[in-house]
Design a protein around this motif. Structure first.
Motif, PDB file in Angstrom:
ATOM      1  N   ARG A 246      64.284  71.891   7.974  1.00  0.00           N
ATOM      2  CA  ARG A 246      63.135  71.225   8.600  1.00  0.00           C
ATOM      3  C   ARG A 246      62.779  69.930   7.883  1.00  0.00           C
ATOM      4  NH1 ARG A 246      59.153  76.110   8.118  1.00  0.00           N
ATOM      5  NH2 ARG A 246      60.342  76.171   6.181  1.00  0.00           N
ATOM      6  N   ILE A 247      62.691  68.852   8.672  1.00  0.00           N
ATOM      7  CA  ILE A 247      62.298  67.538   8.157  1.00  0.00           C
ATOM      8  C   ILE A 247      60.961  67.161   8.792  1.00  0.00           C
ATOM      9  CG2 ILE A 247      62.911  65.105   7.956  1.00  0.00           C
ATOM     10  CD1 ILE A 247      65.833  65.896   8.379  1.00  0.00           C
ATOM     11  N   ALA A 248      59.935  66.941   7.953  1.00  0.00           N
ATOM     12  CA  ALA A 248      58.643  66.467   8.452  1.00  0.00           C
ATOM     13  C   ALA A 248      58.709  64.943   8.551  1.00  0.00           C
ATOM     14  CB  ALA A 248      57.518  66.893   7.526  1.00  0.00           C
ATOM     15  N   VAL A 249      58.643  64.432   9.771  1.00  0.00           N
ATOM     16  CA  VAL A 249      58.768  62.993  10.016  1.00  0.00           C
ATOM     17  C   VAL A 249      57.382  62.413  10.250  1.00  0.00           C
ATOM     18  CG1 VAL A 249      59.815  61.205  11.456  1.00  0.00           C
ATOM     19  CG2 VAL A 249      61.020  63.375  11.071  1.00  0.00           C
ATOM     20  N   VAL A 250      57.012  61.420   9.429  1.00  0.00           N
ATOM     21  CA  VAL A 250      55.728  60.748   9.604  1.00  0.00           C
ATOM     22  C   VAL A 250      55.978  59.245   9.547  1.00  0.00           C
ATOM     23  CG1 VAL A 250      55.185  60.918   7.135  1.00  0.00           C
ATOM     24  CG2 VAL A 250      53.345  60.516   8.786  1.00  0.00           C
ATOM     25  N   SER A 251      55.407  58.534  10.488  1.00  0.00           N
ATOM     26  CA  SER A 251      55.585  57.080  10.530  1.00  0.00           C
ATOM     27  C   SER A 251      54.255  56.413  10.844  1.00  0.00           C
ATOM     28  CB  SER A 251      56.621  56.692  11.596  1.00  0.00           C
ATOM     29  OG  SER A 251      56.083  56.851  12.899  1.00  0.00           O
ATOM     30  N   ASP A 252      54.213  55.111  10.617  1.00  0.00           N
ATOM     31  CA  ASP A 252      53.096  54.278  11.060  1.00  0.00           C
ATOM     32  C   ASP A 252      51.739  54.855  10.650  1.00  0.00           C
ATOM     33  OD1 ASP A 252      54.598  52.225  12.882  1.00  0.00           O
ATOM     34  OD2 ASP A 252      55.385  54.203  13.424  1.00  0.00           O
ATOM     35  N   ILE A 253      51.591  55.137   9.376  1.00  0.00           N
ATOM     36  CA  ILE A 253      50.311  55.627   8.854  1.00  0.00           C
ATOM     37  C   ILE A 253      49.277  54.507   8.868  1.00  0.00           C
ATOM     38  CG2 ILE A 253      49.170  56.564   6.801  1.00  0.00           C
ATOM     39  CD1 ILE A 253      51.817  57.961   6.126  1.00  0.00           C
ATOM     40  N   HIS A 254      49.700  53.304   8.578  1.00  0.00           N
ATOM     41  CA  HIS A 254      48.864  52.095   8.678  1.00  0.00           C
ATOM     42  C   HIS A 254      47.553  52.193   7.888  1.00  0.00           C
ATOM     43  CE1 HIS A 254      51.220  49.587  11.355  1.00  0.00           C
ATOM     44  NE2 HIS A 254      51.483  50.649  12.095  1.00  0.00           N
ATOM     45  N   LEU A 255      47.694  52.448   6.590  1.00  0.00           N
ATOM     46  CA  LEU A 255      46.516  52.341   5.726  1.00  0.00           C
ATOM     47  C   LEU A 255      46.054  50.886   5.732  1.00  0.00           C
ATOM     48  CD1 LEU A 255      47.721  54.478   2.688  1.00  0.00           C
ATOM     49  CD2 LEU A 255      46.341  55.206   4.642  1.00  0.00           C
ATOM     50  N   GLY A 256      44.749  50.682   5.792  1.00  0.00           N
ATOM     51  CA  GLY A 256      44.233  49.321   5.878  1.00  0.00           C
ATOM     52  C   GLY A 256      42.728  49.293   5.740  1.00  0.00           C
TER      53      GLY A 256
ATOM     54  N   THR B 125      44.942  59.394   4.487  1.00  0.00           N
ATOM     55  CA  THR B 125      46.140  59.839   3.777  1.00  0.00           C
ATOM     56  C   THR B 125      46.030  61.314   3.395  1.00  0.00           C
ATOM     57  OG1 THR B 125      46.229  57.620   2.814  1.00  0.00           O
ATOM     58  CG2 THR B 125      47.708  59.270   1.892  1.00  0.00           C
ATOM     59  N   ARG B 126      44.848  61.710   2.940  1.00  0.00           N
ATOM     60  CA  ARG B 126      44.641  63.100   2.534  1.00  0.00           C
ATOM     61  C   ARG B 126      44.853  64.055   3.714  1.00  0.00           C
ATOM     62  NH1 ARG B 126      45.251  65.108  -1.952  1.00  0.00           N
ATOM     63  NH2 ARG B 126      46.603  66.404  -0.706  1.00  0.00           N
ATOM     64  N   ARG B 127      44.353  63.682   4.900  1.00  0.00           N
ATOM     65  CA  ARG B 127      44.546  64.528   6.087  1.00  0.00           C
ATOM     66  C   ARG B 127      46.032  64.669   6.408  1.00  0.00           C
ATOM     67  NH1 ARG B 127      39.801  61.813   7.837  1.00  0.00           N
ATOM     68  NH2 ARG B 127      41.060  60.148   8.769  1.00  0.00           N
TER      69      ARG B 127
ATOM     70  N   LEU C 117      45.067  48.560  -1.487  1.00  0.00           N
ATOM     71  CA  LEU C 117      45.281  49.856  -0.848  1.00  0.00           C
ATOM     72  C   LEU C 117      46.043  50.860  -1.710  1.00  0.00           C
ATOM     73  CD1 LEU C 117      46.256  48.519   2.691  1.00  0.00           C
ATOM     74  CD2 LEU C 117      44.112  49.635   2.058  1.00  0.00           C
ATOM     75  N   GLY C 118      46.353  50.482  -2.933  1.00  0.00           N
ATOM     76  CA  GLY C 118      47.088  51.402  -3.791  1.00  0.00           C
ATOM     77  C   GLY C 118      46.400  52.743  -3.947  1.00  0.00           C
ATOM     78  N   SER C 119      45.080  52.712  -4.138  1.00  0.00           N
ATOM     79  CA  SER C 119      44.343  53.973  -4.310  1.00  0.00           C
ATOM     80  C   SER C 119      44.326  54.788  -3.030  1.00  0.00           C
ATOM     81  CB  SER C 119      42.918  53.689  -4.769  1.00  0.00           C
ATOM     82  OG  SER C 119      42.216  52.927  -3.795  1.00  0.00           O
ATOM     83  N   ALA C 120      44.344  54.117  -1.883  1.00  0.00           N
ATOM     84  CA  ALA C 120      44.345  54.834  -0.604  1.00  0.00           C
ATOM     85  C   ALA C 120      45.641  55.599  -0.398  1.00  0.00           C
ATOM     86  CB  ALA C 120      44.134  53.852   0.540  1.00  0.00           C
ATOM     87  N   ALA C 121      46.730  55.111  -0.994  1.00  0.00           N
ATOM     88  CA  ALA C 121      48.021  55.772  -0.842  1.00  0.00           C
ATOM     89  C   ALA C 121      48.243  56.887  -1.859  1.00  0.00           C
ATOM     90  CB  ALA C 121      49.143  54.744  -0.958  1.00  0.00           C
ATOM     91  N   GLU C 122      47.402  56.993  -2.868  1.00  0.00           N
ATOM     92  CA  GLU C 122      47.635  57.930  -3.963  1.00  0.00           C
ATOM     93  C   GLU C 122      47.772  59.394  -3.545  1.00  0.00           C
ATOM     94  OE1 GLU C 122      44.610  57.205  -6.810  1.00  0.00           O
ATOM     95  OE2 GLU C 122      45.580  55.396  -7.629  1.00  0.00           O
ATOM     96  N   PRO C 123      47.076  59.877  -2.497  1.00  0.00           N
ATOM     97  CA  PRO C 123      47.287  61.278  -2.112  1.00  0.00           C
ATOM     98  C   PRO C 123      48.723  61.619  -1.736  1.00  0.00           C
ATOM     99  CG  PRO C 123      45.250  60.460  -1.151  1.00  0.00           C
ATOM    100  CD  PRO C 123      45.941  59.284  -1.760  1.00  0.00           C
ATOM    101  N   LEU C 124      49.577  60.607  -1.460  1.00  0.00           N
ATOM    102  CA  LEU C 124      50.979  60.884  -1.155  1.00  0.00           C
ATOM    103  C   LEU C 124      51.672  61.582  -2.316  1.00  0.00           C
ATOM    104  CD1 LEU C 124      52.035  57.544   0.591  1.00  0.00           C
ATOM    105  CD2 LEU C 124      51.627  59.758   1.690  1.00  0.00           C
TER     106      LEU C 124
END
Length: 456
Positions: free
Chosen positions: A236-246, A254-256, A283-290
């Protein structure tokens, strides 16, 4: 080239001005009293909202402070979505408007029905202005012509004339002006149609916004993959695209997404581009939950076109620090298949475009292969290099109906799974939104792709 750009820009601005004028007239001009508070407020909004939209569109590229970008983004981008659906609803209302007027006129009586018919005619015909055979103008507001008195002739006195005096003056016939539409009825129709259009348009935008802020839902797709061994069946591959943090979608978004992916228990996570709309500094902090992504075989990342608007090299380094594995025209061996990734075509402007020969040129074509590539348009290259499955995003599924029709013109597949020769292409609608945080007819998703072995 510059001339073409200027002409296109002028045409777009003229179209936007015409659309704003139309929306103002139907929602404000036709429904409010001249000089009233509502008219003034609506007119101010008709000027301020498009300026906010322009500000939201250019603020990121122009390097405005991030806080100002956030202030402009919410009203500016939401108004663009509202303008689209208000316009569509009002255009639909144009067909309802005359029908409603006539229905109300029939209920009011024959005279009112005639008035309604006059209201639907061209202005010259509604005025009822015409010339009589003598050249006099006859119509509403024109004084009735009075016949010149004939010469008097001897004859009996007219009975009842004062002093028995004879007269030859003929009484002028009374002219009845044609009925005109009742202003109160016309105002009622304008307000009813305008109110219904506003309710439909703004309600659509509100529901579409809720869908984005709620977060993506999980889709599950099974893909038979040639050459996949039995040991990798149901990988199983979880595919996620176009998150568009901004400026609108941030750390909570990101957390959701991370929580949703982890709940699927996937073997591998593939982030296929357009993670951000802004710099690492903003936006670095917004991406941190990754950093909290959980998958047995790890999480992988390829660039999208928006990364190259936001400092792609810095973002590649940052996601690596968060524990993701960037695939920059590279390939790794996973249990039972090859996983490759190529840079987005937008990277060509920086000399960092896709290099399929580097990523796939020397591999064993007898092995199953999965390619991560942000844009579906590179499917022809994937076919040429014998890829079994390409995973992409970019299209957002159109995001705002009827945007899917435009997306179809630029992409081989807008959403879902399709086959091109021996290569299958799966396109995700994405987990976020660009511009307006609104989706209509294209709900956001995270797709769990389950690979199926033909040997199973």
């Amino acid at each position: 080239m510059v001339v073409v750009f200027v002409l296109v820009a002028v045409a777009v601005l003229a179209l936007l001005a015409a659309v704003h004028r139309y929306v103002w007239r139907r929602l404000i001009g036709d429904t409010t009293r001249k000089g009233g508070v509502a008219r003034r407020a609506g007119t101010v909004a008709a000027f301020v909202l498009p300026l906010l939209s322009v500000g939201a569109l250019v603020s990121g590229r122009a390097g405005f402070p991030f806080r100002l970008q956030q202030v402009l983004a919410w009203p500016g981008f939401l108004w663009l979505a509202a303008l689209l659906y208000l316009t569509l609803a009002l255009l639909l209302g144009e067909a309802v408007r005359p029908l409603l007027r006539r229905m109300l006129a029939r209920r009011a009586g024959p005279a009112a029905a005639t008035a309604s018919e006059h209201a639907d005619r061209p202005a010259e015909k509604r005025a009822g202005v015409h010339a009589d055979p003598a050249g006099a103008v006859v119509g509403p507001g024109a004084a009735p012509a009075v016949a010149a008195p004939p010469e008097t002739a001897p004859g009996p006195d007219v009975v009842g004339a004062p002093g028995g005096t004879r007269t030859g003056l003929a009484e002028a016939p009374e002219v009845t002006a044609p009925a005109v539409a009742d202003p109160s009825r016309r105002l009622f129709v304008a307000r009813a149609v305008g109110g219904a259009a506003a309710l439909a348009g703004l309600g659509t935008v509100g529901y579409g916004t809720y869908g984005v802020l709620r977060g993506p839902r999980v889709k599950r797709v099974t893909v038979p993959l040639a050459g996949l061994p039995r040991s990798a069946h149901r990988f199983r591959i979880a595919v996620v695209s176009d998150i568009h943090l901004g400026p609108i979608l941030g750390r909570a978004h990101t957390r959701r997404i991370v929580d949703t992916i982890n709940a699927t228990g996937s073997d591998l996570v593939a982030v296929v581009g357009d993670l951000v709309d802004g710099s690492v500094a903003d936006l670095g902090s917004a991406a941190e939950p990754l950093a909290g992504l959980e998958a047995r075989h790890g999480s992988f990342f390829v660039t999208g076109n928006h990364e190259y608007f936001s400092g792609a090299a810095q973002w590649v380094d940052h996601v690596r620090e968060l524990g993701l594995h960037p695939l920059e025209n590279a390939r790794v061996e996973i249990a039972g298949f090859d996983l490759a990734g190529v840079n987005d075509v937008a990277g060509e402007s920086e000399g960092q475009g896709p290099d399929f020969a580097r990523a796939l040129g020397d591999r064993d074509r007898g092995r199953a292969s999965v390619l991560l590539a942000h844009q579906p348009v590179v499917i022809d290259d994937a076919v040429e290099y014998g890829v079994g499955l390409q995973l992409s995003g970019h299209t957002h599924g159109g995001q705002l109906w009827p945007g899917n029709k435009l997306a179809e013109l630029a992409n081989p597949t807008v959403a879902g799974l399709e086959r091109y020769g021996d290569t299958q292409l799966y396109v995700s609608r994405g987990a976020g939104a660009w511009g307006p945080p609104v989706r209509v007819g294209a709900p956001s998703d995270i797709t769990v792709v389950e690979l199926a072995s033909p040997q199973a």
